[in-house]
Design a protein around this motif. Structure first.
Motif, mmCIF file in Angstrom:
data_model
loop_
_atom_site.group_PDB
_atom_site.id
_atom_site.type_symbol
_atom_site.label_atom_id
_atom_site.label_comp_id
_atom_site.label_asym_id
_atom_site.label_seq_id
_atom_site.Cartn_x
_atom_site.Cartn_y
_atom_site.Cartn_z
ATOM 1 N N VAL A 162 51.076 41.015 39.623
ATOM 2 C CA VAL A 162 50.981 39.552 39.508
ATOM 3 C C VAL A 162 52.402 39.000 39.454
ATOM 4 C CG1 VAL A 162 50.152 37.629 38.094
ATOM 5 C CG2 VAL A 162 48.768 39.718 38.306
ATOM 6 N N THR A 163 52.735 38.133 40.421
ATOM 7 C CA THR A 163 54.114 37.659 40.533
ATOM 8 C C THR A 163 54.109 36.264 41.155
ATOM 9 O OG1 THR A 163 56.323 38.305 41.304
ATOM 10 C CG2 THR A 163 54.477 38.845 42.764
ATOM 11 N N ASP A 164 55.269 35.830 41.668
ATOM 12 C CA ASP A 164 55.300 34.532 42.348
ATOM 13 C C ASP A 164 55.942 34.683 43.719
ATOM 14 O OD1 ASP A 164 58.144 34.454 41.991
ATOM 15 O OD2 ASP A 164 57.890 33.578 40.006
ATOM 16 N N LYS A 165 55.846 33.613 44.505
ATOM 17 C CA LYS A 165 56.325 33.655 45.901
ATOM 18 C C LYS A 165 57.819 33.959 45.991
ATOM 19 C CE LYS A 165 52.618 31.657 48.277
ATOM 20 N NZ LYS A 165 51.568 32.232 47.437
ATOM 21 N N TYR A 192 49.264 39.781 43.938
ATOM 22 C CA TYR A 192 48.895 38.367 43.860
ATOM 23 C C TYR A 192 50.190 37.606 43.568
ATOM 24 C CZ TYR A 192 47.276 33.851 42.255
ATOM 25 O OH TYR A 192 47.113 32.494 42.128
ATOM 26 N N ASP A 193 50.667 36.808 44.535
ATOM 27 C CA ASP A 193 51.945 36.113 44.343
ATOM 28 C C ASP A 193 51.776 34.594 44.267
ATOM 29 O OD1 ASP A 193 51.527 35.313 46.951
ATOM 30 O OD2 ASP A 193 53.436 36.068 47.734
ATOM 31 N N GLY A 194 50.563 34.154 43.920
ATOM 32 C CA GLY A 194 50.283 32.713 43.890
ATOM 33 C C GLY A 194 50.579 32.033 42.568
ATOM 34 N N THR A 195 51.179 32.762 41.622
ATOM 35 C CA THR A 195 51.388 32.181 40.290
ATOM 36 C C THR A 195 52.237 30.924 40.352
ATOM 37 O OG1 THR A 195 51.367 34.420 39.384
ATOM 38 C CG2 THR A 195 52.100 32.667 37.916
ATOM 39 N N HIS A 196 51.733 29.876 39.747
ATOM 40 C CA HIS A 196 52.413 28.585 39.660
ATOM 41 C C HIS A 196 53.407 28.638 38.488
ATOM 42 C CE1 HIS A 196 52.706 24.241 38.913
ATOM 43 N NE2 HIS A 196 52.357 24.116 40.186
ATOM 44 N N PRO A 197 54.507 27.851 38.519
ATOM 45 C CA PRO A 197 55.442 27.858 37.373
ATOM 46 C C PRO A 197 54.756 27.560 36.025
ATOM 47 C CG PRO A 197 56.463 26.743 39.221
ATOM 48 C CD PRO A 197 55.042 27.037 39.643
ATOM 49 N N GLN A 215 39.820 47.149 43.407
ATOM 50 C CA GLN A 215 39.428 48.077 42.327
ATOM 51 C C GLN A 215 40.634 48.549 41.503
ATOM 52 O OE1 GLN A 215 37.279 50.565 45.169
ATOM 53 N NE2 GLN A 215 35.399 50.188 44.022
ATOM 54 N N CYS A 216 41.449 47.591 41.072
ATOM 55 C CA CYS A 216 42.657 47.932 40.305
ATOM 56 C C CYS A 216 42.281 48.399 38.900
ATOM 57 C CB CYS A 216 43.569 46.708 40.217
ATOM 58 S SG CYS A 216 44.060 46.107 41.844
ATOM 59 N N ASP A 217 42.965 49.442 38.426
ATOM 60 C CA ASP A 217 42.662 49.932 37.078
ATOM 61 C C ASP A 217 43.715 49.497 36.050
ATOM 62 O OD1 ASP A 217 44.598 51.588 38.158
ATOM 63 O OD2 ASP A 217 43.654 53.472 37.545
ATOM 64 N N PHE A 218 44.754 48.801 36.524
ATOM 65 C CA PHE A 218 45.720 48.215 35.582
ATOM 66 C C PHE A 218 46.483 47.100 36.291
ATOM 67 C CE2 PHE A 218 48.555 50.855 37.942
ATOM 68 C CZ PHE A 218 49.876 50.582 37.610
ATOM 69 N N ILE A 219 47.232 46.328 35.513
ATOM 70 C CA ILE A 219 47.967 45.183 36.052
ATOM 71 C C ILE A 219 49.445 45.315 35.695
ATOM 72 C CG2 ILE A 219 48.212 42.642 35.971
ATOM 73 C CD1 ILE A 219 45.257 42.442 35.336
ATOM 74 N N ILE A 220 50.302 44.926 36.644
ATOM 75 C CA ILE A 220 51.735 44.814 36.373
ATOM 76 C C ILE A 220 52.100 43.342 36.552
ATOM 77 C CG2 ILE A 220 54.066 45.349 37.211
ATOM 78 C CD1 ILE A 220 52.987 48.080 38.115
ATOM 79 N N SER A 221 52.688 42.739 35.527
ATOM 80 C CA SER A 221 53.219 41.388 35.723
ATOM 81 C C SER A 221 54.713 41.529 35.997
ATOM 82 C CB SER A 221 52.957 40.505 34.509
ATOM 83 O OG SER A 221 53.491 41.079 33.334
ATOM 84 N N LEU A 222 55.170 40.808 37.015
ATOM 85 C CA LEU A 222 56.566 40.915 37.440
ATOM 86 C C LEU A 222 57.133 39.512 37.543
ATOM 87 C CD1 LEU A 222 58.970 42.575 38.598
ATOM 88 C CD2 LEU A 222 57.895 42.366 40.840
ATOM 89 N N GLY A 223 58.104 39.199 36.688
ATOM 90 C CA GLY A 223 58.699 37.872 36.726
ATOM 91 C C GLY A 223 59.059 37.397 35.337
ATOM 92 N N GLY A 224 58.986 36.062 35.158
ATOM 93 C CA GLY A 224 59.221 35.465 33.853
ATOM 94 C C GLY A 224 57.893 35.154 33.186
ATOM 95 N N GLY A 225 57.929 34.174 32.300
ATOM 96 C CA GLY A 225 56.735 33.855 31.521
ATOM 97 C C GLY A 225 55.521 33.492 32.351
ATOM 98 N N SER A 226 55.740 32.881 33.521
ATOM 99 C CA SER A 226 54.588 32.416 34.320
ATOM 100 C C SER A 226 53.735 33.587 34.821
ATOM 101 C CB SER A 226 55.070 31.527 35.467
ATOM 102 O OG SER A 226 55.917 30.509 34.978
#
Length: 383
Positions: free
Chosen positions: A37-40, A65-70, A88-99
């Motif tokens: 999960v990240t942004d554009k 998924y790179d649609g995260t809004h600020p 069928q993801c078994d875990f999530i990685i968030s990449l970025g800042g707080g958003s």
């Protein structure tokens, strides 16, 4: 002293180059398919591809998924869930800042608990732990990579929902300052002032304790020493690394002592006008602390000392005034807007913003509880 519970991820990696160690750790957990999960912007810059390549070397596949809004929204959470299920993801990685971190927490919580993200607004509303979340941080500010806080904008109500839930705590946080070198000046300043707000609000919070106090004061000192340098020169790796540690310490403080009216009010500005969170915090911080000084002057004097001010010989009120002046000066030095009017906040909206701020869970631990009139007055002063 009342009882305290301390929350944070079980594993936390900090320091230049630690992203590689994180990839090996992810492999050791035995996960197979990530949703990143990240942004554009980070996708365009190639940061996402770099992380995907490291994962692939470890035999871990990934969807993006790179649609995260600020200011991440209820729609972002729903969109991310679709990609998660389709792959069928078994875990999530968030990449970025707080958003991205907050968006990923929303996706992970709903993936495990069902329903919609708005079902979990408030404190500890989810019955079960979220899907495993690993948070790779690229800014030095929000500390969302290591907290139990998740802020999502409800697009229907135009408000930011505060979800404070032990189940949204990531299992691993990664703060590699090499990923922060490309952060633009404005974002470096805003996220740095966000971290200062976290530390300050946690230190004056009614739920503060000796552990959170130690984290908060050290964070204030490091931010005061390094934020100007990090803004002036983004390639100053010493300043970047210091800010990464500082924002993490500030996160440890507020994740456990919670926050106050700066955040409760800033969330309304962000939800209503779609403004950057760190900038809203920075503008409001001195005004809320002026209000808090009637009960927290001694604590604000401690913060002034942590910021390097000579407070010997000052009484508590003078120390509080020195603290507020030092915060204003730091804000000015890193080019934060002078007031809310510059952000196009409208006077006629203040009563509505104040009503919603008083419902925000972050305000419950402000050292002094305010009336609706007083919140409106603080907003007005900050114009």
């Amino acid at each position: 002293m009342t009882t305290s519970t301390f929350f944070m991820p079980s594993v936390n990696m900090l320091g230049a180059g630690c992203l590689k160690d994180a990839a090996a750790t992810i492999k050791s957990y035995g996960y197979r398919q990530a949703l990143i999960v990240t942004d554009k912007v980070l996708n365009k810059l190639g940061v996402v591809a770099k992380v995907q390549a490291l994962l692939a070397e470890m035999g871990v596949q990934s969807a993006v998924y790179d649609g995260t809004h600020p200011n991440p929204t209820t729609i972002n959470v729903a969109e991310g869930l679709v990609i998660l299920k389709n792959n069928q993801c078994d875990f999530i990685i968030s990449l970025g800042g707080g958003s991205p971190h907050d968006c990923a927490k929303g996706i992970a919580l709903v993936a495990a608990n069902g329903g919609e993200i708005k079902d979990y607004e408030g404190v500890d509303r989810s019955p079960k732990p979220q899907l495993p979340l690993i948070s790779i941080n690229t800014t030095a500010g929000t500390a969302s990579e290591m907290t139990r806080f998740c802020i999502i904008t409800d697009v229907e109500r135009h408000i930011k929902m505060a979800i404070v839930d032990r189940h949204v705590t990531p299992i691993l946080s990664v703060n590699d300052p090499e990923l922060m070198a490309g952060m633009p000046r404005g974002l470096t300043a805003a996220t740095g002032m966000d971290a200062l707000t976290h530390a300050t609000e946690a230190y004056v919070s009614s739920a503060a304790n000796p552990v959170t106090d130690a984290c908060a004061l050290k964070a204030v000192t490091l931010i005061s020493q390094s934020l100007r340098d990090a803004v002036a020169n983004g390639d100053d790796m010493k300043a970047r690394e210091t800010m990464a540690y500082a924002q993490f310490l500030a996160g440890m403080a507020f994740n456990n002592a919670s926050l106050g009216y700066v955040h409760a009010m800033a969330h309304q500005l962000g939800g209503f006008y779609d403004l950057p969170h760190g900038v809203c915090n920075a503008v409001l911080l001195p005004y809320v602390q002026s209000f808090n000084a009637k009960v927290s002057a001694g604590r604000l004097k401690d913060i002034a000392a942590a910021m390097g001010i000579e407070v010997q010989g000052m009484n508590d009120q003078q120390g509080a005034n020195a603290c507020i002046a030092a915060i204003r000066q730091l804000s000015k030095d890193v080019n934060i807007p002078a007031g809310l009017a510059e952000l196009n906040v409208k006077l006629e909206d203040l009563p509505t913003l104040a009503t919603n701020a008083l419902k925000d869970a972050c305000g419950f631990t402000n050292p002094i509880q305010a009336s609706h009139e007083q919140i409106v007055a603080i907003f007005k002063a900050a114009m």
